[in-house]
Design an enzyme around this catalytic site. Structure first.
Site, PDB file in Angstrom:
ATOM      1  N   LYS A   1     -13.824   0.844   6.197  1.00  0.00           N
ATOM      2  CA  LYS A   1     -12.838  -0.027   5.558  1.00  0.00           C
ATOM      3  C   LYS A   1     -13.080  -1.501   5.856  1.00  0.00           C
ATOM      4  CE  LYS A   1      -9.297  -2.064   3.945  1.00  0.00           C
ATOM      5  NZ  LYS A   1      -7.987  -1.839   3.491  1.00  0.00           N
TER       6      LYS A   1
ATOM      7  N   CYS B   1      -5.467  -9.070   3.162  1.00  0.00           N
ATOM      8  CA  CYS B   1      -6.567  -8.247   3.684  1.00  0.00           C
ATOM      9  C   CYS B   1      -7.782  -9.027   4.160  1.00  0.00           C
ATOM     10  CB  CYS B   1      -6.979  -7.221   2.636  1.00  0.00           C
ATOM     11  SG  CYS B   1      -5.735  -5.945   2.445  1.00  0.00           S
TER      12      CYS B   1
ATOM     13  N   THR C   1      -5.006  -0.622   7.953  1.00  0.00           N
ATOM     14  CA  THR C   1      -6.325  -1.052   8.421  1.00  0.00           C
ATOM     15  C   THR C   1      -6.250  -1.326   9.910  1.00  0.00           C
ATOM     16  OG1 THR C   1      -6.663  -2.089   6.295  1.00  0.00           O
ATOM     17  CG2 THR C   1      -8.159  -2.726   8.044  1.00  0.00           C
TER      18      THR C   1
ATOM     19  N   GLU D   1      -4.414  -5.572  -4.813  1.00  0.00           N
ATOM     20  CA  GLU D   1      -3.122  -5.930  -5.395  1.00  0.00           C
ATOM     21  C   GLU D   1      -3.376  -6.437  -6.811  1.00  0.00           C
ATOM     22  OE1 GLU D   1      -0.856  -8.453  -2.727  1.00  0.00           O
ATOM     23  OE2 GLU D   1      -1.602  -7.256  -1.071  1.00  0.00           O
TER      24      GLU D   1
ATOM     25  N   LEU E   1     -18.846 -12.855  -6.420  1.00  0.00           N
ATOM     26  CA  LEU E   1     -19.672 -14.053  -6.222  1.00  0.00           C
ATOM     27  C   LEU E   1     -19.048 -15.218  -6.971  1.00  0.00           C
ATOM     28  CD1 LEU E   1     -23.324 -12.639  -6.438  1.00  0.00           C
ATOM     29  CD2 LEU E   1     -22.097 -13.454  -4.413  1.00  0.00           C
TER      30      LEU E   1
ATOM     31  N   LEU F   1      -7.382  -0.205  -2.398  1.00  0.00           N
ATOM     32  CA  LEU F   1      -6.745  -0.749  -3.605  1.00  0.00           C
ATOM     33  C   LEU F   1      -6.590  -2.257  -3.521  1.00  0.00           C
ATOM     34  CD1 LEU F   1      -3.521  -1.544  -3.032  1.00  0.00           C
ATOM     35  CD2 LEU F   1      -3.299   0.929  -3.052  1.00  0.00           C
TER      36      LEU F   1
ATOM     37  N   ASN G   1     -14.516  -4.655   3.262  1.00  0.00           N
ATOM     38  CA  ASN G   1     -13.799  -5.904   2.993  1.00  0.00           C
ATOM     39  C   ASN G   1     -14.542  -7.112   3.545  1.00  0.00           C
ATOM     40  OD1 ASN G   1     -11.810  -4.815   1.494  1.00  0.00           O
ATOM     41  ND2 ASN G   1     -10.162  -5.056   2.981  1.00  0.00           N
TER      42      ASN G   1
ATOM     43  N   ARG H   1       0.531 -14.294   0.712  1.00  0.00           N
ATOM     44  CA  ARG H   1      -0.033 -14.310   2.063  1.00  0.00           C
ATOM     45  C   ARG H   1      -1.390 -15.027   2.045  1.00  0.00           C
ATOM     46  NH1 ARG H   1       0.645  -8.065   3.766  1.00  0.00           N
ATOM     47  NH2 ARG H   1       0.132  -7.804   1.562  1.00  0.00           N
TER      48      ARG H   1
ATOM     49  N   VAL I   1       0.824  -1.204   0.000  1.00  0.00           N
ATOM     50  CA  VAL I   1       0.000   0.000   0.000  1.00  0.00           C
ATOM     51  C   VAL I   1       0.863   1.262   0.000  1.00  0.00           C
ATOM     52  CG1 VAL I   1      -1.623   1.338   1.410  1.00  0.00           C
ATOM     53  CG2 VAL I   1      -1.964  -1.117   1.103  1.00  0.00           C
TER      54      VAL I   1
HETATM   55  C1  UDX Z   1      -1.176  -2.378   4.363  1.00  0.00           C
HETATM   56  C2  UDX Z   1      -1.733  -1.972   5.721  1.00  0.00           C
HETATM   57  O1  UDX Z   1      -0.736  -1.591   6.552  1.00  0.00           O
HETATM   58  C3  UDX Z   1      -2.601  -3.042   6.281  1.00  0.00           C
HETATM   59  O2  UDX Z   1      -3.129  -2.628   7.504  1.00  0.00           O
HETATM   60  C4  UDX Z   1      -3.706  -3.257   5.316  1.00  0.00           C
HETATM   61  O3  UDX Z   1      -4.595  -4.199   5.809  1.00  0.00           O
HETATM   62  C5  UDX Z   1      -3.144  -3.679   3.987  1.00  0.00           C
HETATM   63  O4  UDX Z   1      -2.239  -2.736   3.524  1.00  0.00           O
HETATM   64  P1  UDX Z   1       0.674  -3.858   3.311  1.00  0.00           P
HETATM   65  O5  UDX Z   1       1.108  -2.667   2.544  1.00  0.00           O
HETATM   66  O6  UDX Z   1       0.025  -4.968   2.581  1.00  0.00           O
HETATM   67  O7  UDX Z   1      -0.303  -3.412   4.491  1.00  0.00           O
HETATM   68  O8  UDX Z   1       1.798  -4.429   4.269  1.00  0.00           O
HETATM   69  P2  UDX Z   1       3.324  -4.698   4.039  1.00  0.00           P
HETATM   70  O9  UDX Z   1       3.586  -4.948   2.611  1.00  0.00           O
HETATM   71  O10 UDX Z   1       3.720  -5.673   5.086  1.00  0.00           O
HETATM   72  O11 UDX Z   1       3.979  -3.264   4.342  1.00  0.00           O
HETATM   73  C6  UDX Z   1       4.186  -2.704   5.553  1.00  0.00           C
HETATM   74  C7  UDX Z   1       5.566  -2.040   5.525  1.00  0.00           C
HETATM   75  O12 UDX Z   1       5.739  -1.289   6.705  1.00  0.00           O
HETATM   76  C8  UDX Z   1       6.714  -3.023   5.434  1.00  0.00           C
HETATM   77  O13 UDX Z   1       7.518  -2.749   4.329  1.00  0.00           O
HETATM   78  C9  UDX Z   1       7.451  -2.833   6.751  1.00  0.00           C
HETATM   79  O14 UDX Z   1       8.847  -3.016   6.657  1.00  0.00           O
HETATM   80  C10 UDX Z   1       7.077  -1.416   7.122  1.00  0.00           C
HETATM   81  N1  UDX Z   1       7.161  -1.125   8.545  1.00  0.00           N
HETATM   82  C11 UDX Z   1       6.993  -2.085   9.462  1.00  0.00           C
HETATM   83  C12 UDX Z   1       7.411   0.165   8.964  1.00  0.00           C
HETATM   84  O15 UDX Z   1       7.558   1.049   8.166  1.00  0.00           O
HETATM   85  N2  UDX Z   1       7.487   0.438  10.287  1.00  0.00           N
HETATM   86  C13 UDX Z   1       7.353  -0.503  11.231  1.00  0.00           C
HETATM   87  O16 UDX Z   1       7.415  -0.187  12.441  1.00  0.00           O
HETATM   88  C14 UDX Z   1       7.085  -1.809  10.799  1.00  0.00           C
HETATM   89  C1  UDX Z   2      -8.975  -6.528  -1.150  1.00  0.00           C
HETATM   90  C2  UDX Z   2     -10.075  -5.497  -1.452  1.00  0.00           C
HETATM   91  O1  UDX Z   2     -10.747  -5.858  -2.674  1.00  0.00           O
HETATM   92  C3  UDX Z   2      -9.492  -4.110  -1.543  1.00  0.00           C
HETATM   93  O2  UDX Z   2     -10.540  -3.168  -1.740  1.00  0.00           O
HETATM   94  C4  UDX Z   2      -8.754  -3.822  -0.230  1.00  0.00           C
HETATM   95  O3  UDX Z   2      -8.185  -2.568  -0.222  1.00  0.00           O
HETATM   96  C5  UDX Z   2      -7.691  -4.864   0.011  1.00  0.00           C
HETATM   97  O4  UDX Z   2      -8.303  -6.153   0.036  1.00  0.00           O
HETATM   98  P1  UDX Z   2      -7.064  -7.790  -2.497  1.00  0.00           P
HETATM   99  O5  UDX Z   2      -6.896  -8.581  -1.251  1.00  0.00           O
HETATM  100  O6  UDX Z   2      -5.875  -7.198  -3.157  1.00  0.00           O
HETATM  101  O7  UDX Z   2      -8.077  -6.572  -2.253  1.00  0.00           O
HETATM  102  O8  UDX Z   2      -7.774  -8.732  -3.592  1.00  0.00           O
HETATM  103  P2  UDX Z   2      -9.239  -9.050  -4.104  1.00  0.00           P
HETATM  104  O9  UDX Z   2      -9.263  -8.879  -5.570  1.00  0.00           O
HETATM  105  O10 UDX Z   2     -10.281  -8.375  -3.331  1.00  0.00           O
HETATM  106  O11 UDX Z   2      -9.328 -10.629  -3.835  1.00  0.00           O
HETATM  107  C6  UDX Z   2      -9.214 -11.178  -2.533  1.00  0.00           C
HETATM  108  C7  UDX Z   2      -9.324 -12.682  -2.597  1.00  0.00           C
HETATM  109  O12 UDX Z   2     -10.675 -13.083  -2.902  1.00  0.00           O
HETATM  110  C8  UDX Z   2      -8.457 -13.355  -3.665  1.00  0.00           C
HETATM  111  O13 UDX Z   2      -7.889 -14.530  -3.136  1.00  0.00           O
HETATM  112  C9  UDX Z   2      -9.436 -13.663  -4.766  1.00  0.00           C
HETATM  113  O14 UDX Z   2      -9.018 -14.740  -5.577  1.00  0.00           O
HETATM  114  C10 UDX Z   2     -10.672 -14.016  -3.964  1.00  0.00           C
HETATM  115  N1  UDX Z   2     -11.934 -13.856  -4.701  1.00  0.00           N
HETATM  116  C11 UDX Z   2     -12.299 -12.639  -5.188  1.00  0.00           C
HETATM  117  C12 UDX Z   2     -12.796 -14.948  -4.833  1.00  0.00           C
HETATM  118  O15 UDX Z   2     -12.493 -16.068  -4.380  1.00  0.00           O
HETATM  119  N2  UDX Z   2     -13.991 -14.770  -5.473  1.00  0.00           N
HETATM  120  C13 UDX Z   2     -14.385 -13.576  -5.963  1.00  0.00           C
HETATM  121  O16 UDX Z   2     -15.492 -13.491  -6.498  1.00  0.00           O
HETATM  122  C14 UDX Z   2     -13.506 -12.468  -5.827  1.00  0.00           C
END
Ligand code: UDX
Ligand code: UDX
Length: 451
Positions: free
Chosen positions: A224, A280, A126, A157, A270, A155, A228, A348, A16
């Protein structure tokens, strides 16, 4: 303030944070991307991302060259110069399913020590509802006069740039309405640049117009996780009905196409299959359940969503076993697609990995392939599972193919070609993508989820 004299710091350059930092660095702002992990920071300094996300590397590189994106691990070098600080540090889940907020609070405390009075601290991570109020109390305790705004992230991924530029809505909530407006103004600024940025990233511009929503702090936090959790609920609902479809000989794809044609319901999310994974949905569902319990509210419906989801890999393996007289021992099974969805290298809570590990326990020989996630999958796959660097190698001479992720390379490979490469005939479509008749015409036995 104009963008030209506004410096922004993004704390935590993960999926993010790095996306946000790179985009804002193309919208007229100078942006520090603060990342404490030295390996990740090194990769960013080379103009790349440590994960795969379409278009992201191109804009990171361009912003570094222009000097508008500055990777750093120093709060002292970045935060004091910034009027706005976005926090997107990780929020891993605790063993009990609640969110671990250690990094969230550590980042807020550290930033507070460096932020100028009147600055804005924006939470993108989050967090459970009520966290913002607790962080405001920390700021007060530290004597820091900082405005706190919750700005949840939507957003996905794989389409992270597109989702941020062509959003459905931007939500900001806080106790200081001017600070909330300033945060929304950053997104309005980004919107004016969005087609230019999209073109630079190689992404197709669209005409999508989204909403700007300002609300209270607690509402923003709840929006948020509720969004989700509802999407996760839709998927689990579809998977429940898929199990019934299997019993009654209906096709869940036809069922959901027709159900989703009702505009009140909608077809999105669906898609029945192996269930949801990623950084997430699993975490947000368990986080919401934990938040409910904290306030004496039992969210039964989310427990059900969670239970259905965790049953899906096992359910699919049971279906496969039934087709092999209960015995997979010694059979060669290829699991294709290890990322939790297509378009990312993120593994993940990946259902593809759960499938591969579950099948290994039946005594089968498991091979795998993923176009982007082989490296990240390595430590999550159990010993004995063999990863191949091409689809062809992974499926050569196997008895069973399992389609676990909708990567174009995997789903555009024709049923005929799968049939020619395999020695057996079992084709498990764990994402319900393939046309049943076409698979059968290729001489394969089709096993879907609810079909
Ligand atoms: C983000 C949000 O933080 C999470 O709450 C949400 O649900 C999804 O998006 P994400 O970007 O997926 O998480 O996480 P990650 O890729 O693990 O990135 C977090 C980053 O923060 C890592 O690169 C980590 O090194 C960094 N970090 C960790 C800090 O900058 N400070 C810290 O104290 C610990
Ligand atoms: C999700 C939310 O969509 C996004 O808005 C939030 O900010 C972060 O979490 P992400 O986890 O990147 O995004 O992927 P998403 O496309 O939502 O899919 C999540 C999981 O659900 C995946 O494993 C996908 O394969 C699964 N999925 C999605 C299903 O099994 N069925 C569906 O109909 C849609």
């Amino acid at each position: 303030m104009t963008p030209a004299d506004t410096t922004i710091t993004v704390l935590g350059a993960g999926y993010v944070g790095l996306t946000t930092a790179a985009l804002l660095a193309h919208a007229g702002y100078t942006v520090y991307a603060l990342e404490p992990n030295p390996e990740r920071l090194d990769v960013i300094k080379q103009g790349k991302s440590f994960f795969f996300e379409e278009g992201l590397d191109a804009i990171i590189k361009a912003a570094l060259d222009r000097g508008t994106l500055i990777p750093t691990d120093s709060y002292a070098d970045s935060v004091p110069r910034s009027h706005i600080v976005f926090s997107s540090v990780g929020t891993p889940d605790n063993p009990d399913g609640s969110s671990n907020l250690t990094y969230v609070f550590a980042a807020a405390r550290e930033a507070a020590a460096h932020l100028a009075p009147g600055s804005i601290y924006v939470q993108k991570s989050t967090v459970p509802v009520g966290t913002g109020t607790r962080i405001e109390a920390v700021f007060t305790e530290l004597g820091a006069s900082i405005h706190y705004v919750s700005n949840p992230e939507f957003l996905r991924e794989g389409t992270a740039l597109h989702d941020t530029l062509y959003f459905d809505r931007v939500v900001a909530g806080g106790n200081d309405s001017q600070a909330v407006d300033e945060v929304l103004a950053v997104y309005r600024q980004l919107e004016t640049w969005r087609d230019t940025i999209a073109t630079a990233a190689g992404i197709k511009p669209t005409t999508q117009t989204g909403q700007y929503i300002s609300t209270s702090l607690n509402s923003a936090e709840l929006i948020k996780v509720t969004a989700n959790a509802f999407l996760a609920l839709k998927i689990s609902f579809a998977n429940s009905i898929a199990k019934l479809s299997d019993e009654v000989g209906a096709d869940i794809v036809d069922v959901m196409d027709a159900v989703g044609a009702d505009k009140r319901i909608g077809r999105a999310f669906l898609q029945a299959g192996r269930g949801y994974g990623g950084g997430c949905f699993p975490k947000d569902v368990s986080g919401l359940i934990a938040s409910g319990l904290d306030h004496g509210v039992e969210l039964e419906i989310m427990h059900a969503a969670q239970a259905v989801n965790s049953s899906m890999p096992g359910y699919i393996v049971e279906k496969l076993l039934t087709s092999c007289d209960g015995n997979l021992s010694g059979k060669k099974v290829a699991v294709l697609g290890l990322a939790f969805k297509a378009g990312t290298s993120d593994v993940r809570r990946s259902p593809g990995i759960a499938l591969a590990n579950t099948i290994l326990r039946t005594g089968a020989q498991v091979t795998t392939y993923d176009p982007q996630a082989l490296g990240e999958a390595e430590e999550k796959l159990h010993d004995g599972i063999v990863q191949f660097d091409s689809l062809e190698k992974a499926i050569a001479g196997v008895d069973v193919v399992i389609i676990a992720t909708e990567w174009p390379e995997i789903i555009h490979y024709s049923a005929q070609r799968y049939a020619e490469a395999m020695q057996g005939t079992l084709f498990v479509d764990a994402i319900n993508h393939f046309d049943i008749a076409t698979v059968q015409q290729a001489g394969l036995r089709y096993i879907g989820v609810g079909r």
